[in-house]
Design a protein around this motif. Structure first.
Motif, PDB file in Angstrom:
ATOM      1  N   ALA A  67      -1.816   1.215  -3.055  1.00 39.94           N
ATOM      2  CA  ALA A  67      -2.222   1.220  -1.523  1.00 39.94           C
ATOM      3  C   ALA A  67      -2.557   2.475  -1.215  1.00 39.94           C
ATOM      4  N   LYS A  86      -4.852  -2.180   1.238  1.00 44.34           N
ATOM      5  CA  LYS A  86      -3.502  -2.575   1.537  1.00 44.34           C
ATOM      6  C   LYS A  86      -3.088  -3.686   0.594  1.00 44.34           C
ATOM      7  N   SER A 108       1.887  -1.974  -3.911  1.00 47.66           N
ATOM      8  CA  SER A 108       2.639  -1.225  -3.020  1.00 47.66           C
ATOM      9  C   SER A 108       3.198   0.028  -3.506  1.00 47.66           C
TER      10      SER A 108
END
Length: 129
Positions: free
Chosen positions: A14, A90, A129
């Protein structure tokens, strides 16, 4: 026969960046409108970005709200290639990304799939993430 071949996908953290490429076997590449779509697991394919022709050698671009300010579509007519530069990625950008071509210049960006009659096989983008 028109063929579109995507490349550049992969795994990225990310906040990272990737640039997707779509090489088109089109003799009159400048006369096609190009777009990028994506499909996340369990979801329908959705519009990401596309260009339209404003006349002469001028093209406009438009983007899905979810990627505006982060993604940029561009093309190189000499290389018959369209790119999708993706920044500030993202986890929700994780999807298979498809390149699409419309055999005819579109005067306005089309976010629906109807005018795109050629599609690539897709390239996987995974954002951790």
């Amino acid at each position: 026969q028109v063929q579109l071949v995507e490349s550049g996908g992969g795994l990225v953290q990310a906040g990272g960046s990737l640039r997707l490429s779509c090489a088109a076997s089109i003799r009159t590449f400048s006369r096609y409108s190009m777009g990028w779509f994506r499909q996340a697991p369990g979801k329908e394919r959705e519009f990401v970005a596309a260009n339209s022709w404003s006349g002469g050698s001028t093209y406009d671009a438009d983007y899905a709200d979810s990627v505006k300010g982060r993604f940029t579509i561009s093309g190189d007519n000499a290389k018959n290639t369209v790119y999708l530069q993706m920044r500030s990625l993202k986890p929700e950008d994780t999807a298979v990304y498809y390149c699409a071509a419309s055999s005819g210049l579109l005067r306005a960006v089309r976010a629906d799939e109807t005018p795109y009659n050629y599609w690539g096989q897709g390239t996987q983008v995974t954002v951790s993430s």
